[in-house]
Design an enzyme around this catalytic site. Sequence first.
Site, PDB file in Angstrom:
ATOM      1  N   SER A 146     109.055  51.998 201.932  1.00 25.46           N
ATOM      2  CA  SER A 146     109.152  51.762 202.317  1.00 25.46           C
ATOM      3  C   SER A 146     110.614  52.440 202.785  1.00 25.46           C
ATOM      4  CB  SER A 146     110.253  50.312 202.944  1.00 25.46           C
ATOM      5  OG  SER A 146     111.487  49.756 203.453  1.00 25.46           O
ATOM      6  N   TYR A 161     114.048  44.562 196.707  1.00 23.35           N
ATOM      7  CA  TYR A 161     112.493  45.266 197.437  1.00 23.35           C
ATOM      8  C   TYR A 161     112.936  46.567 197.644  1.00 23.35           C
ATOM      9  CZ  TYR A 161     110.025  45.861 202.379  1.00 23.35           C
ATOM     10  OH  TYR A 161     109.268  46.514 203.034  1.00 23.35           O
TER      11      TYR A 161
HETATM   12  N1  LIG Z   1     107.684  45.814 208.840  1.00 21.61           N
HETATM   13  C1  LIG Z   1     108.517  46.654 208.586  1.00 21.61           C
HETATM   14  O1  LIG Z   1     109.856  47.153 208.766  1.00 21.61           O
HETATM   15  C2  LIG Z   1     108.009  47.042 207.541  1.00 21.61           C
HETATM   16  C3  LIG Z   1     109.084  48.056 207.068  1.00 21.61           C
HETATM   17  C4  LIG Z   1     108.276  49.014 205.982  1.00 21.61           C
HETATM   18  C5  LIG Z   1     107.223  48.554 205.050  1.00 21.61           C
HETATM   19  N2  LIG Z   1     106.404  46.885 205.339  1.00 21.61           N
HETATM   20  C6  LIG Z   1     105.712  47.001 204.150  1.00 21.61           C
HETATM   21  O2  LIG Z   1     103.821  46.637 204.897  1.00 21.61           O
HETATM   22  C7  LIG Z   1     103.542  45.504 204.895  1.00 21.61           C
HETATM   23  C8  LIG Z   1     103.401  45.164 205.657  1.00 21.61           C
HETATM   24  O3  LIG Z   1     104.611  44.248 206.296  1.00 21.61           O
HETATM   25  P1  LIG Z   1     104.113  43.304 207.697  1.00 21.61           P
HETATM   26  O4  LIG Z   1     105.633  44.269 208.429  1.00 21.61           O
HETATM   27  O5  LIG Z   1     103.172  43.258 208.426  1.00 21.61           O
HETATM   28  O6  LIG Z   1     104.962  41.366 207.478  1.00 21.61           O
HETATM   29  P2  LIG Z   1     103.932  40.448 207.355  1.00 21.61           P
HETATM   30  O7  LIG Z   1     104.900  39.673 206.215  1.00 21.61           O
HETATM   31  O8  LIG Z   1     103.835  39.928 209.124  1.00 21.61           O
HETATM   32  O9  LIG Z   1     102.642  40.555 206.144  1.00 21.61           O
HETATM   33  C9  LIG Z   1     102.630  40.202 204.634  1.00 21.61           C
HETATM   34  C10 LIG Z   1     101.683  40.349 204.320  1.00 21.61           C
HETATM   35  O10 LIG Z   1     101.046  39.878 203.164  1.00 21.61           O
HETATM   36  C11 LIG Z   1     101.165  38.745 202.990  1.00 21.61           C
HETATM   37  N3  LIG Z   1     101.451  38.305 201.655  1.00 21.61           N
HETATM   38  C12 LIG Z   1     102.891  38.022 201.342  1.00 21.61           C
HETATM   39  N4  LIG Z   1     102.973  37.186 199.576  1.00 21.61           N
HETATM   40  C13 LIG Z   1     101.801  37.852 199.547  1.00 21.61           C
HETATM   41  C14 LIG Z   1     101.103  37.811 197.930  1.00 21.61           C
HETATM   42  N5  LIG Z   1     101.511  36.965 197.492  1.00 21.61           N
HETATM   43  N6  LIG Z   1     100.083  37.735 198.298  1.00 21.61           N
HETATM   44  C15 LIG Z   1      97.919  37.818 199.212  1.00 21.61           C
HETATM   45  N7  LIG Z   1      99.113  38.328 199.978  1.00 21.61           N
HETATM   46  C16 LIG Z   1     100.611  37.868 200.434  1.00 21.61           C
HETATM   47  C17 LIG Z   1     101.650  37.914 204.237  1.00 21.61           C
HETATM   48  O11 LIG Z   1     100.578  35.727 203.980  1.00 21.61           O
HETATM   49  C18 LIG Z   1     101.563  38.307 204.811  1.00 21.61           C
HETATM   50  O12 LIG Z   1     100.014  38.688 205.782  1.00 21.61           O
HETATM   51  C19 LIG Z   1     104.612  45.209 203.927  1.00 21.61           C
HETATM   52  O13 LIG Z   1     103.939  45.836 202.260  1.00 21.61           O
HETATM   53  C20 LIG Z   1     105.943  45.511 204.127  1.00 21.61           C
HETATM   54  O14 LIG Z   1     107.202  45.607 202.792  1.00 21.61           O
HETATM   55  C21 LIG Z   1     106.632  46.821 206.710  1.00 21.61           C
END
Ligand SMILES: NC(=O)c1ccc[n+]([C@@H]2O[C@H](COP(=O)([O-])OP(=O)(O)OC[C@H]3O[C@@H](n4cnc5c(N)ncnc54)[C@H](O)[C@@H]3O)[C@@H](O)[C@H]2O)c1
Length: 255
Positions: A146, A161
């Site tokens: 991130s 985080y």
């Molecule tokens: N959305 C953003 O702005 C953003 C920015 C930078 C990084 N990210 C990263 O991208 C990735 C996806 O995020 P997203 O935005 O799609 O969020 P999201 O919450 O839609 O997806 C996260 C997924 O991880 C699963 N999850 C959570 N805890 C878990 C566990 N203990 N075991 C198995 N699965 C688990 C959830 O059920 C969900 O399907 C994450 O790693 C997040 O940190 C997102």
Amino acid sequence: MSTFPESKTAILTGAASPRGIGRATAHYLAERGWNIGIIDLDDAAAKAVAAEIAEQHGVQAAGAGADVSQESQVRAAFDALEAALPQVVALVNLAGVSSPVPYLEVSADEWNRVMNINLNGVHYATRRAVESMVGHGVGRVVSLSSVSAQRGGGTFSKTPYSAAKAGIIGFSRSVARELGHDGITVNVISPGPIDTDIMGGTLTDERKAGMAADGVLPRIGTPRDIAAAIAYLISEDAGFVTGQTLNVDGGLYMH
Ligand SMILES: NC(=O)c1ccc[n+]([C@@H]2O[C@H](COP(=O)([O-])OP(=O)(O)OC[C@H]3O[C@@H](n4cnc5c(N)ncnc54)[C@H](O)[C@@H]3O)[C@@H](O)[C@H]2O)c1
């Protein structure tokens, strides 16, 4: 040079949430011929997304429930998916949780929760995946960091985080160095704010505009922006790219 098999599978962790990056990526990859394995917390949800992918794109897909912070669960889910699907060529680590707690209020439990899911989870899934990839002489691993790791927070999620996501970068560089001779590449994608529900629920237009104001481009990102970058890094043609962090963030962090 290691070549891909004719029929190949990508396993994605964290691909079951309806508006998340993982599910969009699973569709994007399946459209391009990848068979798909999905690991997410809820077994039924993982299987439902897999069924949707198989039906819409005519590829093989399977889902398995696991908490990525529990190594035995990750290994069991991976074993089940590997037995059901063609050769696993790629692992994409997307499972993650946000953590908006200010540093002075971070408890030991919060610190450990975020580290266990966001960093240890990447290690457990990667470790299991590369054990198989080494045997095949080819593999691709991509994990989601991130911009919060690179700029020192400044996002919805704060210190635990940022620390976990920075850990993913060092982890990936080191595994890339150790396994390059086994035909495996290991890379990171570092997104800026992406329009999903991870930042405390669906974003309002006002919040999106505020997040975009900091970058060079006049919008925040979409799951498809990240899916396309993942598709490149796990492609056969990306075989000379390893140990890298690709920033897909609208120009938020330049270095
Ligand atoms: N959305 C953003 O702005 C953003 C920015 C930078 C990084 N990210 C990263 O991208 C990735 C996806 O995020 P997203 O935005 O799609 O969020 P999201 O919450 O839609 O997806 C996260 C997924 O991880 C699963 N999850 C959570 N805890 C878990 C566990 N203990 N075991 C198995 N699965 C688990 C959830 O059920 C969900 O399907 C994450 O790693 C997040 O940190 C997102």
